[in-house]
Design a protein around this motif. Structure first.
Motif, PDB file in Angstrom:
ATOM      1  N   TYR A  75       8.927  14.166 -15.931  1.00  0.00           N
ATOM      2  CA  TYR A  75       7.738  13.439 -15.981  1.00  0.00           C
ATOM      3  C   TYR A  75       7.425  12.651 -17.410  1.00  0.00           C
ATOM      4  O   TYR A  75       6.913  11.566 -17.537  1.00  0.00           O
ATOM      5  CB  TYR A  75       6.518  14.310 -15.376  1.00  0.00           C
ATOM      6  N   LEU A 130       0.859  -1.022  -0.035  1.00  0.00           N
ATOM      7  CA  LEU A 130       0.048   0.056  -0.082  1.00  0.00           C
ATOM      8  C   LEU A 130       0.825   1.378  -0.012  1.00  0.00           C
ATOM      9  O   LEU A 130       0.673   2.415  -0.581  1.00  0.00           O
ATOM     10  CB  LEU A 130      -0.941  -0.082   1.297  1.00  0.00           C
ATOM     11  N   ALA A 158       2.273   1.509  -3.613  1.00  0.00           N
ATOM     12  CA  ALA A 158       1.147   2.077  -4.482  1.00  0.00           C
ATOM     13  C   ALA A 158       0.952   3.628  -4.221  1.00  0.00           C
ATOM     14  O   ALA A 158       0.833   4.388  -5.220  1.00  0.00           O
ATOM     15  CB  ALA A 158      -0.047   1.474  -4.023  1.00  0.00           C
ATOM     16  N   PRO A 169       3.226   4.043 -13.419  1.00  0.00           N
ATOM     17  CA  PRO A 169       2.344   3.024 -13.038  1.00  0.00           C
ATOM     18  C   PRO A 169       2.695   1.635 -13.006  1.00  0.00           C
ATOM     19  O   PRO A 169       2.198   0.817 -12.317  1.00  0.00           O
ATOM     20  CB  PRO A 169       0.929   3.238 -14.104  1.00  0.00           C
ATOM     21  N   LEU A 170       3.581   1.116 -14.008  1.00  0.00           N
ATOM     22  CA  LEU A 170       3.908  -0.046 -14.126  1.00  0.00           C
ATOM     23  C   LEU A 170       4.731  -0.578 -12.845  1.00  0.00           C
ATOM     24  O   LEU A 170       4.975  -1.725 -12.590  1.00  0.00           O
ATOM     25  CB  LEU A 170       4.846  -0.328 -15.537  1.00  0.00           C
ATOM     26  N   GLY A 205       7.262   9.393 -16.940  1.00  0.00           N
ATOM     27  CA  GLY A 205       5.899   9.334 -16.338  1.00  0.00           C
ATOM     28  C   GLY A 205       5.165   8.052 -16.813  1.00  0.00           C
ATOM     29  O   GLY A 205       4.418   7.348 -16.041  1.00  0.00           O
ATOM     30  N   ILE A 206       5.585   7.637 -18.227  1.00  0.00           N
ATOM     31  CA  ILE A 206       4.601   6.280 -18.580  1.00  0.00           C
ATOM     32  C   ILE A 206       5.120   4.954 -17.993  1.00  0.00           C
ATOM     33  O   ILE A 206       4.398   3.943 -17.824  1.00  0.00           O
ATOM     34  CB  ILE A 206       4.666   6.125 -20.161  1.00  0.00           C
ATOM     35  N   CYS A 250      -0.625  -7.220 -17.723  1.00  0.00           N
ATOM     36  CA  CYS A 250      -0.771  -7.196 -16.271  1.00  0.00           C
ATOM     37  C   CYS A 250      -1.917  -6.185 -15.963  1.00  0.00           C
ATOM     38  O   CYS A 250      -2.006  -6.283 -14.857  1.00  0.00           O
ATOM     39  CB  CYS A 250       0.378  -6.960 -15.735  1.00  0.00           C
ATOM     40  N   THR A 260      -3.829   1.897 -13.854  1.00  0.00           N
ATOM     41  CA  THR A 260      -3.724   2.791 -12.928  1.00  0.00           C
ATOM     42  C   THR A 260      -3.521   4.179 -13.214  1.00  0.00           C
ATOM     43  O   THR A 260      -3.450   4.806 -12.287  1.00  0.00           O
ATOM     44  CB  THR A 260      -2.585   2.171 -12.025  1.00  0.00           C
ATOM     45  N   LYS A 261      -3.024   4.461 -14.332  1.00  0.00           N
ATOM     46  CA  LYS A 261      -2.634   5.835 -14.592  1.00  0.00           C
ATOM     47  C   LYS A 261      -3.920   6.530 -14.929  1.00  0.00           C
ATOM     48  O   LYS A 261      -4.796   6.115 -15.384  1.00  0.00           O
ATOM     49  CB  LYS A 261      -1.843   5.776 -16.206  1.00  0.00           C
ATOM     50  N   GLU A 279       4.193  10.408  -9.059  1.00  0.00           N
ATOM     51  CA  GLU A 279       3.882  10.690 -10.388  1.00  0.00           C
ATOM     52  C   GLU A 279       3.061  12.191 -10.508  1.00  0.00           C
ATOM     53  O   GLU A 279       3.397  13.149 -11.511  1.00  0.00           O
ATOM     54  CB  GLU A 279       2.802   9.854 -10.963  1.00  0.00           C
ATOM     55  N   MET A 315      -1.832  -3.060 -15.020  1.00  0.00           N
ATOM     56  CA  MET A 315      -1.318  -2.132 -14.293  1.00  0.00           C
ATOM     57  C   MET A 315      -1.493  -0.788 -15.118  1.00  0.00           C
ATOM     58  O   MET A 315      -1.685   0.462 -14.299  1.00  0.00           O
ATOM     59  CB  MET A 315       0.064  -2.245 -13.543  1.00  0.00           C
ATOM     60  N   CYS A 316      -1.595  -0.790 -16.176  1.00  0.00           N
ATOM     61  CA  CYS A 316      -1.408   0.534 -17.130  1.00  0.00           C
ATOM     62  C   CYS A 316      -2.495   1.270 -16.782  1.00  0.00           C
ATOM     63  O   CYS A 316      -2.679   2.484 -16.691  1.00  0.00           O
ATOM     64  CB  CYS A 316      -1.309   0.128 -18.859  1.00  0.00           C
ATOM     65  N   ILE A 341      -5.407  -4.550  -4.843  1.00  0.00           N
ATOM     66  CA  ILE A 341      -4.325  -4.798  -4.344  1.00  0.00           C
ATOM     67  C   ILE A 341      -4.611  -5.130  -2.965  1.00  0.00           C
ATOM     68  O   ILE A 341      -3.845  -6.086  -2.457  1.00  0.00           O
ATOM     69  CB  ILE A 341      -3.372  -3.783  -4.686  1.00  0.00           C
ATOM     70  N   GLN A 363       1.731   6.990  -7.013  1.00  0.00           N
ATOM     71  CA  GLN A 363       0.854   7.871  -7.538  1.00  0.00           C
ATOM     72  C   GLN A 363       1.489   9.369  -7.127  1.00  0.00           C
ATOM     73  O   GLN A 363       1.303  10.274  -7.681  1.00  0.00           O
ATOM     74  CB  GLN A 363      -0.519   7.848  -6.553  1.00  0.00           C
ATOM     75  N   THR A 375       4.379  -0.051  -9.672  1.00  0.00           N
ATOM     76  CA  THR A 375       3.402  -0.550  -8.569  1.00  0.00           C
ATOM     77  C   THR A 375       3.596  -2.075  -8.321  1.00  0.00           C
ATOM     78  O   THR A 375       3.851  -2.726  -7.254  1.00  0.00           O
ATOM     79  CB  THR A 375       2.080  -0.222  -8.544  1.00  0.00           C
TER      80      THR A 375
END
Lengths: 191, 225
Positions: free
Chosen positions: A99, A78, A81, A107-108, A103-104, B216, B221-222, A88, B218-219, B73, A85, A110
């Protein structure tokens, strides 16, 4: 001197991908181009270090005193995660150029097991805060190194004629195996 | 009923998680030194995957879309903590063998991937069938890879001596490089089989499944995705 050994061991001897099998999904998934690999690698160094430091503090000041050790996994994921965020949003607002390049990949990260893995290894080895910082940076650099090397080899292999069934992931994994064999030579240098 | 069977059986061959979908590679490589470890890890994943699919499917209408990944999660992490405690109580040697990879089940792409792609869109009974099928497929794959590596690396199978006295253990197979090369060759074999089937139907050969992070989930989550 001990710190030097710790760093060298984390980068080469116990390389996070090639010797500890962590973070294999992004290792295979983002190693098609070296520029992408570089971005992903840097993002992992950045987030893994932050995550390891924060989870170290959480464990030390929150979980350990209250005897909540069994909640480690759920708390760490947690924290990571939320951290991703936050990083970002922070980068987007404050450092837009960074960024744009990282940036892209954020998210991967986490669900990148390298990040959670590094945080957990630091707890299991009972590192101090300085050791945690050095170890997480070095492990991240080890990931970056392995990823960029693999990406460079794969870029060259695009031009080679290989059997169609081997193309893509199978060949990348066999290459990773050969790289892992090369890194095997560092075994025994430091433990 | 046929739908139920379809969702269950796709995980066993058509969408076999590590070999066809190329998901969740870390435990596949790390814990398959021996067939025993592979099987143990597989069983833990079956439990977490089936339960998480069931819970996610139950609460799918309550979760706001924007925070769904965080919810998945939390569900997965709670189940993994259960598995950790259960293993410490009843299978401590296995827990030590699997080490850091037990807590890392929570970031296994299969768990989140199935929650996002299937369980959050389907009723409970289908989600459970999907989780069970995928979990069993994962277990079979891990045990298969573990058997190969154990057979050549130690000359044993589930701890029983198989090879005769003439056999020299190939230590390469139980170390990290052997794991990568073995998995690569198995994936190549799967692709070759697919292409051979396509050829007999008169179709052109294709490249194998591409592993990309999008599978997966997770993308998603963006923000804004």
């Amino acid at each position: 001197m001990d710190y030097f050994v710790l760093v060298i061991a984390a980068i080469f001897v116990n390389n996070i991908v090639l010797a500890q099998y962590l973070g294999n999904c992004p290792f295979v998934g983002t190693s098609k181009e070296s520029s992408v690999a570089m971005g992903m690698g840097l993002a992992v160094v950045f987030v893994a270090t932050l995550a390891a430091v924060i989870t170290w503090c959480v464990q030390k000041f929150l979980l350990a005193p209250n005897n909540l050790g069994y909640l480690q996994t759920i708390t760490f994921i947690l924290v990571i995660a939320a951290l991703v965020q936050f990083v970002e949003m922070f980068l987007k607002k404050v450092i837009p150029p960074l960024y744009k390049s990282l940036g892209i990949f954020l998210p991967l990260i986490t669900t990148n097991c390298a990040v959670l893995g590094i945080a957990i290894i630091c707890q299991r080895e009972e590192f101090t805060l300085i050791e945690t910082i050095l170890f997480s940076i070095a492990s991240g650099v080890g990931f970056l190194l392995a990823l960029v090397v693999l990406a460079s080899i794969r870029e060259r292999l695009d031009l080679a004629h290989v059997p169609v069934s081997l193309k893509g992931t199978p060949l990348a994994l066999i290459l990773a195996g050969l790289m892992s064999l090369a890194f095997f030579a560092f075994k025994g240098m430091a433990s | 009923m046929s739908r139920l069977w379809k969702e269950f059986s796709k995980g066993l061959w058509k969408d076999l998680p590590p070999f066809k979908l190329v998901l969740g590679l870390c435990p596949v490589l790390a814990v398959t030194k021996t067939a025993d470890n592979g099987l143990g890890m597989g069983l833990a994943v079956i439990f977490v995957l089936t339960m998480s699919n069931m819970l996610v499917s139950m609460i799918r209408k309550l979760i706001p879309t924007k925070v769904r990944i965080a919810c998945f999660i939390v569900v997965a992490a709670s189940l993994v903590v259960c598995v950790e405690l259960l293993m410490q109580a009843y299978a401590y040697p296995l827990y030590l063998q699997l080490g850091i990879f037990v807590p890392l089940i929570v970031v296994n792409c299969i768990i989140l991937g199935r929650a996002e792609a299937f369980a959050s869109k389907n009723p409970v009974y289908l989600a459970v069938a999907d989780g069970l099928g995928m979990g069993i497929g994962f277990t079979i794959s891990l045990t298969f890879l573990g058997s190969i590596r154990e057979l050549f690396g130690y000359g044993t199978l589930f701890g029983t001596q198989i090879m005769g006295d003439w056999f020299q253990p190939v230590t390469f197979m139980v170390e990290a490089p052997g794991a990568f090369v073995c998995l690569g060759l198995i994936l190549a074999g799967m692709n070759a089989l697919t292409n051979w089937q396509r050829k007999s139907k008169g179709l052109e050969a294709i490249e194998g499944p591409v592993h990309d992070c999008k599978t997966c989930g997770m993308c998603a989550t963006k923000p804004g995705a």
